[in-house]
Design a protein around this motif. Structure first.
Motif, mmCIF file in Angstrom:
data_model
loop_
_atom_site.group_PDB
_atom_site.id
_atom_site.type_symbol
_atom_site.label_atom_id
_atom_site.label_comp_id
_atom_site.label_asym_id
_atom_site.label_seq_id
_atom_site.Cartn_x
_atom_site.Cartn_y
_atom_site.Cartn_z
ATOM 1 N N ARG A 365 -28.813 16.094 61.156
ATOM 2 C CA ARG A 365 -28.029 15.146 60.058
ATOM 3 C C ARG A 365 -27.863 15.590 58.853
ATOM 4 O O ARG A 365 -26.668 16.227 58.459
ATOM 5 N N ARG A 367 -30.176 17.185 57.565
ATOM 6 C CA ARG A 367 -31.162 18.363 55.969
ATOM 7 C C ARG A 367 -29.647 19.255 57.064
ATOM 8 O O ARG A 367 -29.851 19.464 55.421
ATOM 9 N N HIS A 368 -29.459 18.683 57.477
ATOM 10 C CA HIS A 368 -27.647 20.045 57.379
ATOM 11 C C HIS A 368 -27.688 19.687 56.481
ATOM 12 O O HIS A 368 -26.266 20.159 55.393
ATOM 13 N N SER A 371 -28.659 21.002 52.755
ATOM 14 C CA SER A 371 -28.700 21.993 52.667
ATOM 15 C C SER A 371 -27.205 23.034 52.846
ATOM 16 O O SER A 371 -27.347 24.223 51.701
ATOM 17 N N THR A 372 -26.423 22.493 53.235
ATOM 18 C CA THR A 372 -25.318 22.963 53.042
ATOM 19 C C THR A 372 -24.400 21.936 51.611
ATOM 20 O O THR A 372 -23.474 23.309 50.821
ATOM 21 N N GLU A 373 -24.421 20.867 51.780
ATOM 22 C CA GLU A 373 -23.714 20.506 50.517
ATOM 23 C C GLU A 373 -24.637 20.166 49.254
ATOM 24 O O GLU A 373 -23.784 20.581 48.007
ATOM 25 N N HIS A 374 -25.650 20.940 49.048
ATOM 26 C CA HIS A 374 -26.780 20.292 47.830
ATOM 27 C C HIS A 374 -27.429 21.551 47.869
ATOM 28 O O HIS A 374 -29.127 20.802 47.779
ATOM 29 N N PRO A 375 -27.431 22.970 48.232
ATOM 30 C CA PRO A 375 -28.124 23.840 48.206
ATOM 31 C C PRO A 375 -29.920 23.738 46.634
ATOM 32 O O PRO A 375 -29.094 23.305 45.582
#
Length: 479
Positions: A365, A367-368, A371-375
């Motif tokens: 969770r 990592r997700h 990766s999705t909100e703070h590339p």
């Protein structure tokens, strides 16, 4: 060299109690006491007091009480949550540092106990125990500079919690100067003492908010005669937790450490030492250690265990240390990645605790989220998986301005705390609350817990002079 904020009269009074060598009030003399190890936090103080005896501590506390001076107890100042430095307030405070209280008082090898001054460096205690063929198992990356009093005040953890427990589990007794200057001694050498309240537990983990620890009595153990270390490669964090469950049953209490490291952390370890190389190539690394003081064939036990789990494909690669030097090289990876993060600069630093079975969910969770909100931000997952403690840290993209990095980092931290709270975990496994986590800690309490904690604080420190701003929000919200 300048002196800030303290009147000549107060300075003279402090020096009258502690001597000129016991007080620093100039910029140069105070500098090393006003910043933390990470470099993230810097504070201020009217003066730094350096008592040379327990009686000095008592006298300093009494004088500060008379003068209405707030006090910050400080040990080696290796904490990461600003528990021992004043940040963000304009209240005049003095730091009371225990570095001059630095003696091992007694090593009782027959009863497996040791007494030491609070300012004794952890490594010196470990060495004193080893000289008597004993082990003090508390093991931290900062053990060459942290002090045993601070370890007690913060309930320190480390790599051996799995087998030996936290600092709380290793402490037999404490000696504490209370906020009114009175000395309470809980030394007895007894492993079992069921006479009412266990008062030492009030001060362990209290982060200097209830008194100043001046002496610590700890448990010792037989020195291990055999140690076996292996560095393993695994396909996933799920496999790592399955491996731990099996190791816990088959290796039993002989397992002293079980550390997991995401492969992404290797780059940071090499920042600390470019010569570091991973013994395996795999998404997840595990460092496992067995130890024994008796005539047990640990090598055969570990080899047979690893053969079984490799047949099950839980482990894809394994390297057994053939010497103590190779074992130290394995541990240098775990220690180096922490140093490498510090070298990299500002980063989101967490100290999360969940049930062991929830570790893979927590990491997935988190990592997700990143990766999705703070590339562009880089996740780092590692920790003491055997006791459910994961350090999920996040590095900002190179070149991002520090102001923006800290703003976004604060938002990431909040979301990570939401994840751990949803799993019924804790935002602090071993680092404590300090000043950086005070608000989220307090907001997460039930009203009953707030009342109980506030009652203890008000009863022992009614004037609120002991480490204000640490653990507790402003006084008006505590009662």
């Amino acid at each position: 060299m300048t002196i800030h904020g303290i009147s000549p009269e107060v300075l003279a009074a402090l020096e009258g109690v502690l001597g000129r060598n016991g007080v620093a009030a100039d910029s140069d003399g105070m500098a090393k006491y006003l910043g933390d190890w990470s470099g993230d936090h810097h504070g201020g103080a009217l003066a730094v007091l350096k008592p040379a005896s327990v009686a000095d501590v008592q006298a300093a506390v009494r004088l500060c009480g008379t003068l209405g001076l707030a006090m910050i107890p400080q040990g080696g100042n290796t904490g990461l949550v600003a528990g021992a430095i004043d940040i963000g307030t304009d209240r005049g405070m003095v730091i009371i540092n225990t570095e001059r209280l630095n003696k091992v008082r007694l090593v009782d090898a027959d009863n497996f106990t040791l007494q030491a001054d609070a300012g004794c460096i952890l490594q010196h205690i470990k060495d004193a125990a080893e000289n008597q063929d004993c082990l003090f198992p508390l093991a931290l990356g900062a053990q060459g500079s942290c002090q045993i009093g601070g370890n007690a005040a913060s309930n320190a953890g480390g790599v051996n919690v799995l087998r030996y427990g936290m600092a709380r589990d290793l402490i037999v007794g404490l000696e504490v100067v209370l906020p009114d200057g009175e000395l309470w001694s809980g030394f007895s050498g007894l492993r079992k003492d069921n006479r009412g309240y266990d008062l030492k537990q009030l001060f362990i983990g209290s982060e200097g908010t209830l008194g100043i620890i001046t002496g610590v009595e700890v448990k010792l153990f037989p020195k291990p005669g055999r140690i076996e270390t292996a560095y393993l490669g695994l396909p996933s964090f799920e496999a790592a937790i399955a491996l731990f469950r099996q190791a816990r049953r088959e290796c039993s209490d002989l397992m002293s450490a079980f550390e997991i490291i995401g492969s992404e952390c290797m780059e940071l370890a090499r920042l600390a030492d470019p010569k570091i190389t991973a013994p395996v190539t795999a998404p997840v690394h595990v460092l496992i250690e067995l130890s024994s003081s008796g005539a047990i064939d640990l090598r055969t036990l570990l080899v047979e265990f690893l053969a079984g789990v490799m047949e099950q494909h839980l482990v894809t690669d394994a390297v057994l240390a053939e010497s103590s030097a190779q074992a130290r090289a394995f541990w240098a990876i775990r220690e180096g990645l922490v140093e490498g993060q510090a070298k990299r600069g500002y980063h989101v630093r967490t100290d999360l605790s969940v049930r062991i079975s929830d570790i893979p969910v927590l990491i997935a969770r988190a990592r997700h989220l990143v990766s999705t909100e703070h590339p562009g931000w880089i996740s780092q997952a590692y920790g003491h998986a055997g006791d459910g403690n994961i350090h999920f840290n996040v590095l900002p993209p190179r070149g991002l301005g520090e102001t923006e990095a800290r703003t976004r980092g604060s938002a990431i931290t909040t979301k990570l705390y939401d994840i751990v709270n949803a799993l019924g975990g804790s935002i602090s496994a071993e680092h404590g609350i300090g000043r950086t986590r005070q608000r989220v800690y307090w907001d997460g309490m039930s009203s009953v817990q707030r009342r109980l904690v506030g009652t203890l604080k008000n009863a022992l420190d009614p004037n609120g002079l002991m480490n204000p701003g640490c653990l507790f929000p402003p006084a008006e919200t505590v009662s």
